[in-house]
Design a protein around this motif. Structure first.
Motif, mmCIF file in Angstrom:
data_model
loop_
_atom_site.group_PDB
_atom_site.id
_atom_site.type_symbol
_atom_site.label_atom_id
_atom_site.label_comp_id
_atom_site.label_asym_id
_atom_site.label_seq_id
_atom_site.Cartn_x
_atom_site.Cartn_y
_atom_site.Cartn_z
ATOM 1 N N HIS A 1 0.724 -1.413 0.119
ATOM 2 C CA HIS A 1 0.091 0.025 -0.091
ATOM 3 C C HIS A 1 0.891 1.183 0.071
ATOM 4 O O HIS A 1 0.407 2.173 0.431
ATOM 5 N N LEU A 2 1.988 1.018 -0.648
ATOM 6 C CA LEU A 2 3.003 2.408 -0.641
ATOM 7 C C LEU A 2 2.225 3.324 -1.631
ATOM 8 O O LEU A 2 1.445 2.977 -2.486
ATOM 9 N N GLU A 3 2.305 4.617 -1.297
ATOM 10 C CA GLU A 3 1.659 5.749 -2.060
ATOM 11 C C GLU A 3 3.068 6.319 -2.855
ATOM 12 O O GLU A 3 4.007 6.698 -2.186
ATOM 13 N N THR B 1 3.176 2.528 -6.718
ATOM 14 C CA THR B 1 1.750 2.288 -6.724
ATOM 15 C C THR B 1 1.002 3.164 -7.455
ATOM 16 O O THR B 1 1.241 4.377 -7.196
ATOM 17 N N LEU B 2 0.388 3.087 -8.196
ATOM 18 C CA LEU B 2 -0.716 3.861 -8.617
ATOM 19 C C LEU B 2 -2.300 3.592 -8.445
ATOM 20 O O LEU B 2 -2.442 2.472 -8.432
ATOM 21 N N PRO B 3 -2.977 4.610 -7.863
ATOM 22 C CA PRO B 3 -4.122 4.475 -7.477
ATOM 23 C C PRO B 3 -5.061 4.168 -8.651
ATOM 24 O O PRO B 3 -4.670 4.637 -9.655
ATOM 25 N N PRO C 1 -5.410 -0.240 -5.887
ATOM 26 C CA PRO C 1 -4.108 0.380 -6.497
ATOM 27 C C PRO C 1 -3.421 -0.837 -7.203
ATOM 28 O O PRO C 1 -3.623 -1.861 -6.875
ATOM 29 N N MET C 2 -2.575 -0.449 -8.269
ATOM 30 C CA MET C 2 -1.726 -1.219 -8.793
ATOM 31 C C MET C 2 -0.225 -0.967 -8.319
ATOM 32 O O MET C 2 0.178 0.090 -8.359
ATOM 33 N N THR C 3 0.427 -2.072 -7.746
ATOM 34 C CA THR C 3 1.690 -1.941 -7.294
ATOM 35 C C THR C 3 2.800 -2.616 -8.248
ATOM 36 O O THR C 3 2.324 -3.922 -8.528
ATOM 37 N N TYR C 4 3.799 -2.064 -8.545
ATOM 38 C CA TYR C 4 4.769 -2.654 -9.214
ATOM 39 C C TYR C 4 6.190 -2.316 -8.918
ATOM 40 O O TYR C 4 6.425 -1.520 -8.425
#
Length: 136
Positions: free
Chosen positions: A23-25, A45-47, A106-109
């Motif tokens: 859940h990194l912003e 991370t992209l919301p 969110p998409m985390t990469y």
């Protein structure tokens, strides 16, 4: 504010912890924290509905994107395709790239950037099995 904490460091290693990994912003770059000399690793991370705010390319480094959670779209020059958790995308130098989250969550990469065509030996062509006793 950085979420990277250096846990331990020795002459031959650096151990860091990324708080709230999934859940990194925003985006965190790890090269400096880990003192890496062979590549840059970043976690982003992209919301929902958000793309990286710019297209970019690299002169010397290819990038490998690993989608950890969520799904979305990836664009390389004029080609667009779907991506989701488990997707791995290698992008060479000299082309524009961007990604966008289209999932509810969110998409985390993870992105690993290294000099293109620099890998000569890998896995067991570079590895050596040793006889060290395990302390694990």
């Amino acid at each position: 504010m950085s979420t990277i904490k250096i846990i331990d460091k020795g002459e031959k290693f650096t151990h860091v912890q990324i708080d709230n990994f999934i859940h990194l912003e925003g985006k965190e770059f790890l090269k400096d924290a880990t003192a890496a000399t062979s590549c840059e690793i970043s976690l982003g991370t992209l919301p929902q509905g958000v793309a990286v705010p710019f297209f970019h390319s690299h002169k010397e480094n290819e990038e490998n994107y690993i989608i950890i959670s969520g799904f979305g779209k990836f664009q390389i020059d004029t080609e667009v395709f779907d991506i989701s958790a488990g997707s791995v995308i290698r992008v060479s130098t000299g082309c524009d790239r961007n990604l966008k989250c289209t999932s509810q969550e969110p998409m985390t990469y993870l992105c690993i950037q290294a000099k293109e065509n620099s890998l000569e030996n890998y896995t067991m062509t570079d590895g050596i099995i040793t006889e060290r006793p395990s302390l694990l």
